[in-house]
Design an enzyme around this catalytic site. Structure first.
Site, PDB file in Angstrom:
ATOM      1  CG  HIS A 129      29.894 -10.747  -9.770  1.00 30.84           C
ATOM      2  ND1 HIS A 129      30.901 -10.124  -9.069  1.00 30.84           N
ATOM      3  CD2 HIS A 129      29.683  -9.983 -10.876  1.00 30.84           C
ATOM      4  CE1 HIS A 129      31.279  -9.027  -9.717  1.00 30.84           C
ATOM      5  NE2 HIS A 129      30.561  -8.925 -10.822  1.00 30.84           N
ATOM      6  CG  ASN A 171      33.405  -4.471  -9.701  1.00 24.14           C
ATOM      7  OD1 ASN A 171      32.845  -5.463  -9.251  1.00 24.14           O
ATOM      8  ND2 ASN A 171      33.340  -4.136 -10.967  1.00 24.14           N
TER       9      ASN A 171
END
Ligand code: NDP
Length: 435
Positions: free
Chosen positions: A2, A75
């Site tokens: 990320h 997510n």
């Protein structure tokens, strides 16, 4: 993970009454609201990588409630590739660069996936049209994990959170994504910033699915398996609130790069679940922040609760605030310092070891929900899915192609046959069991 992302501040407003499920003050009445911060990201790429890569998107939310921060690390997909936290790092290694060549490698990725049937549902999501969102504004978020809510009567409910875009789902094809990446690696970061500057504030409707605690024992789907959803017919989502992002950060590094989300941040009335992937993340996220940002990361402006903080944590590198002056930092104590608060004690788990039991491979059924996803796609989406898979599998060794395509076939024969045809595989080879 990320590493590449974008973030913005906003507000969360409660629009649906869930006060009977939780004692969290934020949800005590419709109309309550709090400030929040969201960070969206790709997963596998480095800081300078293209925003339009085919990759899941991180959907991390921080709600600054009057009872402390509530963080959700979701997510844009409702499931994940693995259910066993021990396999988390293996999975990530297979998606990162080949240690020998320094290159991303389709063979590594498909080798792992084709030996991990539990990844099929998420692989189907990733290679579907939704695998490349048109922007961060045009995608849903999901808690993916099962969390819980508990009320003043000591009743616990298992919860899945859904954050549905009010801009509508919009996606990019591989070709569109490649063209954009050729001209603008920061396309999604730019889009979010520009929309907010123009006053086009993106909004999402927050919904929850609610399962009473005892139903976890008898529900036919393992309720704490991160590779599975709860079908909406079984647990219909209900509306809880609206997220609106309406303020850009003033300094990217201070506010977006140093933002730290940890799923253990929850006010009273909320809790985790026996989902083993979540249990691992409860530990690994703050651990990553201590390493990545430093021990006092929670005192940085973007991470600091907007309510008074009563922590017994002191000292450490880069102690940039007043270090709590002379406040007592142990309990019990005789000097007016911290006291236990039994009123916010979480109820004990009432489920038996059966619901908690976790077998990583044995006894799990990995195909039906991937098949359900395939069948709810229209013809164009099915064609995109199969085309994307054939493109990605084209160059990998034949043995891996066959192994993986057997999984597609078990999810739905038309799905497997479509990929087999695209790859030139013999149908007899893929009709054998994928197990
Ligand atoms: P439903 O028919 O109730 O559909 C559930 C969800 O599927 C909706 O939220 C919808 O999201 C989403 N969806 C619709 N089309 C697509 C698509 N082309 N790609 C990805 N998601 C899509 O069915 P079930 O609840 O029985 O679930 C069936 C399958 O749907 C599951 O196996 C799962 O793969 C997928 N799904 C299920 C979710 C759940 O929580 N139950 C959540 C998301 C996906 P939208 O309204 O945005 O179109």
């Amino acid at each position: 993970m990320h590493a590449k992302g974008a973030g913005a501040y906003g507000t969360f407003t409660v629009t649906g009454d869930i006060s009977k499920y939780t004692r969290t003050q934020l949800f005590s009445k419709v109309g309550n609201s709090c400030e929040m911060f969201a960070r969206f990201s790709t997963v596998a790429g480095e800081m300078g990588s293209a925003d339009t890569a085919r990759d899941p998107r991180g959907f991390a939310l921080k709600f600054y409630t009057d009872e402390g921060n509530w963080d959700m690390v979701g997510n844009n997909t409702p499931v994940f590739f693995v259910r066993d936290p021990l396999k988390f790092s293996d999975f990530i290694h297979s998606q990162k660069r080949d240690p020998a060549t320094g290159l991303r490698d389709n063979t590594m990725q498909w080798d792992f996936w084709s030996l991990s049937p539990e990844s099929l549902h998420q692989v189907t999501t990733l290679f579907s049209d939704r695998g490349i969102p048109a922007s961060y504004r045009h995608m849903n978020g999901y808690s993916s994990h099962t969390y819980s809510l508990w009320n003043n009567e000591g009743e616990r409910y298992w919860i899945k959170w859904h954050i549905k875009t009010l801009q509508g789902i919009q996606t990019l094809t591989n070709g569109e994504a490649a063209d954009i990446a050729g001209g603008d690696l920061d396309y999604h970061r730019r889009d979010l910033h520009t929309a907010i500057e123009l006053g086009e504030f993106p909004r999402w409707q927050v919904q929850i699915q609610i399962m009473p605690e005892h139903e976890a024992e008898s529900y036919h789907i393992h309720p704490f398996d991160l590779t599975k959803v709860w079908p909406h017919d079984d647990y219909p989502p209900i509306e809880v609130g609206i997220i609106e992002l309406n303020r850009n950060p003033k300094n990217y590094f201070a506010e977006v790069e140093q933002a730290a989300f940890e799923p253990g941040n929850m006010p009273p009335g909320m809790s985790a679940s026996p989902d083993k992937m979540l249990q691992a993340r409860l530990l690994s996220y703050p651990d990553a922040h201590r390493y990545r940002i430093g021990i006092n990361y929670a005192a940085l402006d973007v991470n600091k609760p907007r309510c008074p903080v009563n922590t017994s944590h002191r000292d450490g590198q880069t102690r940039f605030d007043g270090n709590a002056d002379g406040a007592v930092n142990y309990e019990p104590n005789s000097f007016g310092g911290p006291e236990e608060s039994p009123g916010v004690k979480e109820p004990p788990l009432k489920i038996s070891g059966d619901a908690d039991r976790y077998s990583h491979r044995d006894g799990n059924e990995d195909y039906s929900q991937a098949g359900a996803l395939y069948r709810l796609m229209n013809d164009d989406q099915k064609a995109q899915l199969i085309g994307n898979l054939v493109g990605a599998l084209q160059e990998v060794p034949h043995v891996i192609q066959v192994r993986q395509t057997r999984y597609f076939y078990q999810a739905d024969p038309a799905y497997g046959e479509g990929v087999a045809e695209g790859l030139g595989l013999k149908l007899d080879d893929i009709r054998q069991s994928g197990d």
